[in-house]
Write a protein that holds these residues in place. Sequence first.
Motif, PDB file in Angstrom:
ATOM      1  N   SER A 164      -1.154   3.679  13.469  1.00  0.00           N
ATOM      2  CA  SER A 164      -0.462   4.620  12.372  1.00  0.00           C
ATOM      3  C   SER A 164      -1.075   4.062  10.938  1.00  0.00           C
ATOM      4  N   PRO A 165      -2.374   3.568  10.859  1.00  0.00           N
ATOM      5  CA  PRO A 165      -2.840   2.715   9.848  1.00  0.00           C
ATOM      6  C   PRO A 165      -2.696   3.519   8.208  1.00  0.00           C
ATOM      7  N   LEU A 166      -2.623   4.823   8.172  1.00  0.00           N
ATOM      8  CA  LEU A 166      -2.458   5.627   7.095  1.00  0.00           C
ATOM      9  C   LEU A 166      -1.217   5.342   6.700  1.00  0.00           C
ATOM     10  N   MET A 167      -0.061   5.645   7.379  1.00  0.00           N
ATOM     11  CA  MET A 167       1.356   5.432   7.142  1.00  0.00           C
ATOM     12  C   MET A 167       1.633   3.891   6.783  1.00  0.00           C
ATOM     13  N   ALA A 168       0.894   3.098   7.427  1.00  0.00           N
ATOM     14  CA  ALA A 168       1.091   1.602   6.874  1.00  0.00           C
ATOM     15  C   ALA A 168       1.028   1.588   5.423  1.00  0.00           C
ATOM     16  N   ILE A 169      -0.184   2.097   4.777  1.00  0.00           N
ATOM     17  CA  ILE A 169      -0.422   2.215   3.461  1.00  0.00           C
ATOM     18  C   ILE A 169       0.860   2.799   2.742  1.00  0.00           C
ATOM     19  N   GLU A 170       1.336   3.892   3.211  1.00  0.00           N
ATOM     20  CA  GLU A 170       2.387   4.340   2.620  1.00  0.00           C
ATOM     21  C   GLU A 170       3.732   3.394   2.540  1.00  0.00           C
ATOM     22  N   ARG A 171       3.580   2.722   3.676  1.00  0.00           N
ATOM     23  CA  ARG A 171       4.966   1.590   3.737  1.00  0.00           C
ATOM     24  C   ARG A 171       4.556   0.340   2.872  1.00  0.00           C
ATOM     25  N   MET A 219     -10.753   3.921  -4.237  1.00  0.00           N
ATOM     26  CA  MET A 219     -11.133   3.537  -2.795  1.00  0.00           C
ATOM     27  C   MET A 219      -9.947   2.450  -2.380  1.00  0.00           C
ATOM     28  N   ILE A 220      -9.608   2.489  -1.173  1.00  0.00           N
ATOM     29  CA  ILE A 220      -8.754   1.583  -0.670  1.00  0.00           C
ATOM     30  C   ILE A 220      -9.580   0.919   0.499  1.00  0.00           C
ATOM     31  N   ILE A 221      -9.383  -0.199   0.735  1.00  0.00           N
ATOM     32  CA  ILE A 221      -9.858  -1.153   1.815  1.00  0.00           C
ATOM     33  C   ILE A 221      -8.464  -1.737   2.570  1.00  0.00           C
ATOM     34  N   THR A 222      -8.328  -1.465   4.205  1.00  0.00           N
ATOM     35  CA  THR A 222      -7.181  -1.851   4.610  1.00  0.00           C
ATOM     36  C   THR A 222      -7.294  -1.923   6.214  1.00  0.00           C
ATOM     37  N   SER A 223      -6.842  -2.858   6.748  1.00  0.00           N
ATOM     38  CA  SER A 223      -6.796  -3.017   8.272  1.00  0.00           C
ATOM     39  C   SER A 223      -6.485  -1.536   8.764  1.00  0.00           C
ATOM     40  N   GLY A 224      -7.234  -1.441   9.829  1.00  0.00           N
ATOM     41  CA  GLY A 224      -6.816  -0.268  10.751  1.00  0.00           C
ATOM     42  C   GLY A 224      -6.393  -0.518  12.090  1.00  0.00           C
ATOM     43  N   THR A 225      -6.280  -2.142  12.384  1.00  0.00           N
ATOM     44  CA  THR A 225      -6.123  -2.311  13.558  1.00  0.00           C
ATOM     45  C   THR A 225      -4.557  -2.140  14.325  1.00  0.00           C
ATOM     46  N   ARG A 226      -3.696  -1.899  13.381  1.00  0.00           N
ATOM     47  CA  ARG A 226      -2.304  -1.350  13.580  1.00  0.00           C
ATOM     48  C   ARG A 226      -2.335  -0.034  13.941  1.00  0.00           C
ATOM     49  N   SER A 250     -10.569  -0.811   8.312  1.00  0.00           N
ATOM     50  CA  SER A 250     -11.504  -1.960   8.648  1.00  0.00           C
ATOM     51  C   SER A 250     -10.772  -2.929   9.762  1.00  0.00           C
ATOM     52  N   ASP A 251     -11.396  -4.128   9.939  1.00  0.00           N
ATOM     53  CA  ASP A 251     -10.692  -5.110  10.802  1.00  0.00           C
ATOM     54  C   ASP A 251     -10.341  -6.272  10.057  1.00  0.00           C
ATOM     55  N   ILE A 252     -10.340  -5.812   8.482  1.00  0.00           N
ATOM     56  CA  ILE A 252      -9.615  -6.739   7.681  1.00  0.00           C
ATOM     57  C   ILE A 252      -8.883  -6.163   6.677  1.00  0.00           C
ATOM     58  N   ASP A 253      -7.769  -6.641   6.372  1.00  0.00           N
ATOM     59  CA  ASP A 253      -6.662  -6.085   5.603  1.00  0.00           C
ATOM     60  C   ASP A 253      -7.180  -5.611   3.997  1.00  0.00           C
ATOM     61  N   GLY A 254      -8.271  -6.155   3.481  1.00  0.00           N
ATOM     62  CA  GLY A 254      -8.577  -5.947   2.101  1.00  0.00           C
ATOM     63  C   GLY A 254      -9.679  -6.969   1.911  1.00  0.00           C
ATOM     64  N   LEU A 255      -9.939  -7.091   0.467  1.00  0.00           N
ATOM     65  CA  LEU A 255     -10.870  -7.973  -0.256  1.00  0.00           C
ATOM     66  C   LEU A 255     -10.096  -9.408  -0.549  1.00  0.00           C
ATOM     67  N   TYR A 256     -10.899 -10.452  -0.071  1.00  0.00           N
ATOM     68  CA  TYR A 256     -10.461 -11.803  -0.378  1.00  0.00           C
ATOM     69  C   TYR A 256     -11.528 -12.450  -1.428  1.00  0.00           C
ATOM     70  N   THR A 257     -10.897 -13.504  -1.898  1.00  0.00           N
ATOM     71  CA  THR A 257     -11.930 -14.228  -2.729  1.00  0.00           C
ATOM     72  C   THR A 257     -13.372 -14.698  -1.933  1.00  0.00           C
ATOM     73  N   MET A 297       2.251  -0.655  -4.911  1.00  0.00           N
ATOM     74  CA  MET A 297       1.881   0.357  -3.534  1.00  0.00           C
ATOM     75  C   MET A 297       1.245   1.589  -4.094  1.00  0.00           C
ATOM     76  N   GLN A 298       0.100   2.027  -3.272  1.00  0.00           N
ATOM     77  CA  GLN A 298      -0.534   3.059  -3.377  1.00  0.00           C
ATOM     78  C   GLN A 298       0.066   4.231  -2.520  1.00  0.00           C
ATOM     79  N   SER A 299       0.486   5.303  -2.929  1.00  0.00           N
ATOM     80  CA  SER A 299       0.923   6.480  -2.057  1.00  0.00           C
ATOM     81  C   SER A 299      -0.273   7.108  -1.872  1.00  0.00           C
ATOM     82  N   LEU A 300      -0.407   7.617  -0.552  1.00  0.00           N
ATOM     83  CA  LEU A 300      -1.771   8.627  -0.219  1.00  0.00           C
ATOM     84  C   LEU A 300      -1.198  10.054  -0.692  1.00  0.00           C
ATOM     85  N   LYS A 301       0.169  10.363  -0.832  1.00  0.00           N
ATOM     86  CA  LYS A 301       0.572  11.759  -0.807  1.00  0.00           C
ATOM     87  C   LYS A 301       0.223  12.137  -2.141  1.00  0.00           C
TER      88      LYS A 301
END
Length: 378
Positions: free
Chosen positions: A243-250, A234-241, A172-179, A1-5
């Motif tokens: 509180s997307p930044l706190m989702a990274i924290e979780r 750099m972090i690529i993650t979903s922004g569709t939910r 993004s509308d995708i939660d990260g990088l896939y193969t 898990m990557q903490s933004l703090k």
Amino acid sequence: MQSLKKYRRITVKIGSALLVDRASGLKRDWLDSLADDIAVLAQGGAEILVVSSGAIALGRTILGLGKRALKLEESQAAAAVGQIALAGAWSDALGRGALKSGQILLTLGDTEERRRYLNARATISTLLKMKAVPVINENDTVATSEIRYGDNDRLAARVATMMGADLLVLLSDIDGLYTAPPARDPKAKFIPVVDRITPDIEAMAGAAASELSRGGMRTKLDAGKIATAAGTAMIITSGTRLSPLMAIERGERATFFRPSANPVKGYKTWIAGQLEPAGRLTVDAGAVGALASGKSLLPAGVKLVSGNFSRGDTVAILSPDGREIARGLVAYDAADAVRIAGLKTAEIETVLGYEARSAMIHRDDLVVSHAGGDISGG
């Protein structure tokens, strides 16, 4: 898990589809939740920069332009209407958390021309010192296809490296990088960590996902190369939910791109981050080795010159197989570069008729990119 703090300066990029609904316009609840996340990070001592898409998408909704393709002047008009609404929405949302904000509109020349780059950096730095959140977007009201970034992923990476951010978050509308693009390949596997952006990693990129977005995974990886080369994670993650930044924290799903162990610094960050080179120089195997060992690029090693560039422009240097291996500020106009390509230093003056520089690109103006995506000073 990557903490933004743990990061002191974070650039957050928001795509149009996250911020604007085609039918109803601005997604205020989502924007408020993101602003709350930003307030939490700011209270923890972090400086936050926002790169926000959405002006054209919001403007076309306000003007009732529908889904049809827009002419250039219609896009610029939509941007003019949308930009006011977008800036006001950001001001209101951030103000709920007692945060001030300032709008910055950039054109391509603002980051590609050295003097304007330094001016933009000084303005944004002053906003940060005043504890205001810079909200940055491309100036779509005046940009044309020839003078635009084209996507806010690379703009965000350019801003992050210009401002010395230690983290870039692409929502993004995708939660990260896939193969492979997961929408097309159900067997695609998620990649949680990328150590280096290699050609194999780049091959996994797909195309843009919606008409609201000009970027796809390809532009996100281009952004990653710019950012990580300068020492920005750099972090690529979903922004569709919400509180997307706190989702990274979780610990919710995200792909983390490690910064280079040997980042470019200072003046060379500007060279390495140039989005579109003005020309290209294809060199021989001997020049490839010389550049890798920290030497200047001499005309003798240049085999092919392409592009209409002027002295001082940024050009890409290609290996014999066409792979970009470096970028630098060229010491000759394109016409003279063509005339002296392949010549030994002693022959240059005879051909040009004047005493000229021995190097096509001096090592002080050169950034070499090594296989696998790391970039270091020449």
